[in-house]
Design an enzyme around this catalytic site. Sequence first.
Site, PDB file in Angstrom:
ATOM      1  CG  ASP A  51      69.471  19.451  29.698  1.00  0.00           C
ATOM      2  OD1 ASP A  51      69.339  20.671  29.898  1.00  0.00           O
ATOM      3  OD2 ASP A  51      70.564  18.870  29.793  1.00  0.00           O
ATOM      4  CG  HIS A  83      67.433  27.355  25.556  1.00  0.00           C
ATOM      5  ND1 HIS A  83      68.142  28.512  25.375  1.00  0.00           N
ATOM      6  CD2 HIS A  83      68.317  26.423  25.991  1.00  0.00           C
ATOM      7  CE1 HIS A  83      69.407  28.278  25.665  1.00  0.00           C
ATOM      8  NE2 HIS A  83      69.553  27.034  26.044  1.00  0.00           N
TER       9      HIS A  83
HETATM   10  C1  SDX Z   1      70.076  24.255  29.790  1.00  0.00           C
HETATM   11  O1  SDX Z   1      71.102  29.023  28.951  1.00  0.00           O
HETATM   12  C2  SDX Z   1      71.622  27.987  28.358  1.00  0.00           C
HETATM   13  O2  SDX Z   1      72.254  28.059  27.328  1.00  0.00           O
HETATM   14  C3  SDX Z   1      71.384  26.650  29.100  1.00  0.00           C
HETATM   15  C4  SDX Z   1      71.826  25.382  28.369  1.00  0.00           C
HETATM   16  C5  SDX Z   1      73.340  25.301  28.212  1.00  0.00           C
HETATM   17  O3  SDX Z   1      73.811  24.610  27.298  1.00  0.00           O
HETATM   18  O4  SDX Z   1      74.046  25.866  29.091  1.00  0.00           O
HETATM   19  O5  SDX Z   1      71.227  25.335  27.096  1.00  0.00           O
HETATM   20  C6  SDX Z   1      71.432  24.122  29.150  1.00  0.00           C
HETATM   21  O6  SDX Z   1      69.999  24.662  30.917  1.00  0.00           O
HETATM   22  C7  SDX Z   1      68.860  23.932  28.970  1.00  0.00           C
HETATM   23  C8  SDX Z   1      67.529  24.205  29.745  1.00  0.00           C
HETATM   24  C9  SDX Z   1      67.282  23.014  30.667  1.00  0.00           C
HETATM   25  N1  SDX Z   1      66.142  23.305  31.558  1.00  0.00           N
HETATM   26  C10 SDX Z   1      64.938  22.689  31.377  1.00  0.00           C
HETATM   27  O7  SDX Z   1      64.687  21.896  30.473  1.00  0.00           O
HETATM   28  C11 SDX Z   1      63.922  23.009  32.465  1.00  0.00           C
HETATM   29  C12 SDX Z   1      62.555  23.291  31.828  1.00  0.00           C
HETATM   30  N2  SDX Z   1      62.639  24.573  31.113  1.00  0.00           N
HETATM   31  C13 SDX Z   1      62.214  25.756  31.815  1.00  0.00           C
HETATM   32  O8  SDX Z   1      62.438  25.762  33.167  1.00  0.00           O
HETATM   33  C14 SDX Z   1      62.566  27.041  31.064  1.00  0.00           C
HETATM   34  O9  SDX Z   1      62.184  26.854  29.763  1.00  0.00           O
HETATM   35  C15 SDX Z   1      64.005  27.552  31.097  1.00  0.00           C
HETATM   36  C16 SDX Z   1      64.541  27.656  32.485  1.00  0.00           C
HETATM   37  C17 SDX Z   1      64.900  26.673  30.292  1.00  0.00           C
HETATM   38  C18 SDX Z   1      63.998  28.943  30.459  1.00  0.00           C
HETATM   39  O10 SDX Z   1      63.307  29.776  31.325  1.00  0.00           O
HETATM   40  P1  SDX Z   1      62.960  31.299  30.931  1.00  0.00           P
HETATM   41  O11 SDX Z   1      63.707  31.740  29.734  1.00  0.00           O
HETATM   42  O12 SDX Z   1      63.065  32.108  32.183  1.00  0.00           O
HETATM   43  O13 SDX Z   1      61.453  31.219  30.453  1.00  0.00           O
HETATM   44  P2  SDX Z   1      60.220  31.397  31.412  1.00  0.00           P
HETATM   45  O14 SDX Z   1      60.344  30.524  32.607  1.00  0.00           O
HETATM   46  O15 SDX Z   1      60.002  32.856  31.601  1.00  0.00           O
HETATM   47  O16 SDX Z   1      59.070  30.775  30.474  1.00  0.00           O
HETATM   48  C19 SDX Z   1      58.286  31.574  29.594  1.00  0.00           C
HETATM   49  C20 SDX Z   1      56.904  30.931  29.600  1.00  0.00           C
HETATM   50  C21 SDX Z   1      56.282  30.871  31.007  1.00  0.00           C
HETATM   51  O17 SDX Z   1      54.880  30.838  30.848  1.00  0.00           O
HETATM   52  P3  SDX Z   1      54.056  32.280  30.959  1.00  0.00           P
HETATM   53  O18 SDX Z   1      54.469  32.937  32.249  1.00  0.00           O
HETATM   54  O19 SDX Z   1      54.473  33.048  29.711  1.00  0.00           O
HETATM   55  O20 SDX Z   1      52.620  31.856  30.923  1.00  0.00           O
HETATM   56  O21 SDX Z   1      57.009  29.558  29.159  1.00  0.00           O
HETATM   57  C22 SDX Z   1      56.624  28.700  30.222  1.00  0.00           C
HETATM   58  C23 SDX Z   1      56.704  29.517  31.494  1.00  0.00           C
HETATM   59  O22 SDX Z   1      55.821  28.985  32.498  1.00  0.00           O
HETATM   60  N3  SDX Z   1      57.580  27.581  30.221  1.00  0.00           N
HETATM   61  C24 SDX Z   1      57.270  26.305  30.426  1.00  0.00           C
HETATM   62  C25 SDX Z   1      58.465  25.601  30.277  1.00  0.00           C
HETATM   63  N4  SDX Z   1      59.462  26.464  30.010  1.00  0.00           N
HETATM   64  C26 SDX Z   1      58.908  27.690  29.983  1.00  0.00           C
HETATM   65  N5  SDX Z   1      56.091  25.699  30.710  1.00  0.00           N
HETATM   66  C27 SDX Z   1      56.132  24.349  30.844  1.00  0.00           C
HETATM   67  N6  SDX Z   1      57.259  23.590  30.712  1.00  0.00           N
HETATM   68  C28 SDX Z   1      58.434  24.187  30.438  1.00  0.00           C
HETATM   69  N7  SDX Z   1      59.543  23.452  30.313  1.00  0.00           N
END
Ligand code: SDX
Length: 429
Positions: free
Chosen positions: A363, A306
């Site tokens: 989720d 998140h």
């Molecule tokens: C919702 O914003 C809100 O409030 C949203 C929400 C709401 O109520 O409105 O809470 C609802 O959208 C919840 C999130 C649902 N999405 C997912 O579950 C999809 C999986 N999660 C990721 O795509 C990600 O965690 C996000 C999109 C939720 C957040 O993305 P960020 O903040 O841009 O973080 P990032 O992609 O920069 O990740 C940081 C690191 C990265 O690795 P490095 O580059 O540091 O090596 O963490 C890794 C990412 O690759 N990472 C994950 C991951 N989430 C982040 N790696 C594997 N699996 C994951 N799920």
Amino acid sequence: MDNTAELKLNGKTFTLPTLEGTEQERAVDVSQLRAQSGYITLDDGYGNTGSCKSKITFIDGDAGILRYRGIPIEVLAEKSSFIEVAHLLINGKLPTSAELTRFSNLLTENELLHEDMKFHFEGFPTSSHPMAILSSMINAVSCFYPELLSGDPKQHFEVESARLLSQVRTIAAFAFRKSRGLPINYPKPALKYTANFLHMMFSNPYQEYALDPVVVRALDLIFLLHADHEQNCSTATVRMVASSKANMFASCAAGVCALWGPLHGGANQAVLEMLDEIHASGDDGSKFINAAKDKKSGKKLMGFGHRVYKNYDPRAKIIKQACDDVLSKLQISDPLLDIANKLEHAALHDSYFVERKLYPNVDFYSGIIMRALKIPTEMFTVIFAIGRMPGWIANYREVMEDNSGRIYRPRQVYVGPVNQTYVPIKERK
Ligand code: SDX
């Protein structure tokens, strides 16, 4: 606290005001930075940028805190209902008994779609994704009420918001029924919001849907937990569109489009598809977790991570408990829940996830409850949109009522080609 920040640029020092919110969040106000220094700020994904001041919802991502109008989500989940929370978010206060009755009656009076809306449903292929139908039909509603598109939106806000909040549910149910070639069910005025939605979704001409209080309460809790969440992608979109003085229907239809993405609200559908894939492959989850850690795989552990929560999402905790309760009350054992529990345990002990503070979000477990309630997977994000509607309406209202509000228009840093000339087509390669 020092009320200013100093920025040194090219030997000059610029002083910028700072501010502190009611929950001690601090910000540097850069609204005069460009005028003073010629510089703008750049913040990929707006991870450090506040777009507004808001009185609606507060999140402390490190402490795992979520409050609607100052009330903790745990208390509302235990003591409140979706429609009471909708009133809290939209009107800024918990309703008195008379206000709740009036609000509920307004929703009932506005639950029917204009009869001509049915023709639009006929035009969609049965394979259409219900989020496409939802965003289109929310905009289409405004075509039938031109009076809501003219004049001062403050004058007709109450009926417009009631119509949108009530009809989003009707549109969702009609879309589902059409996708299954089933006759649509009209809303029943005797039923309250969530029960009426379940009736519209699942009743049949030969058999009324048997309303199980466990199912009604579980879905009402899902709606409540999704009702608002600060400036997430879809809510920020609603505010962006509302800032141009577009109407509430256009603003919230845009919110539906933003929510659809699998990184946002579409994640609940993606979680179920991920769990199904793991279950079908016979993997105990470890292979999938390894893939999610490997950037080249293109896979993510959906329902994890998140932008704000660097701790357990408080909503995920509540939903996980509700999952156990609902499945045991309905005497359902779902192998996907076992896989989800195993995935969570493995991820929370894996350094890749621990170092990045990746925890289950709202989720991760919600799809398992919705599956137990017989909600089809393709409708999961639609359920999220119904739940989020009060939050979108509350944020729309905040923008609409801000008389000093400006249109949202971010800057950029141009990195494209410069000093180009026009090459006649004969000379182009
Ligand atoms: C919702 O914003 C809100 O409030 C949203 C929400 C709401 O109520 O409105 O809470 C609802 O959208 C919840 C999130 C649902 N999405 C997912 O579950 C999809 C999986 N999660 C990721 O795509 C990600 O965690 C996000 C999109 C939720 C957040 O993305 P960020 O903040 O841009 O973080 P990032 O992609 O920069 O990740 C940081 C690191 C990265 O690795 P490095 O580059 O540091 O090596 O963490 C890794 C990412 O690759 N990472 C994950 C991951 N989430 C982040 N790696 C594997 N699996 C994951 N799920």
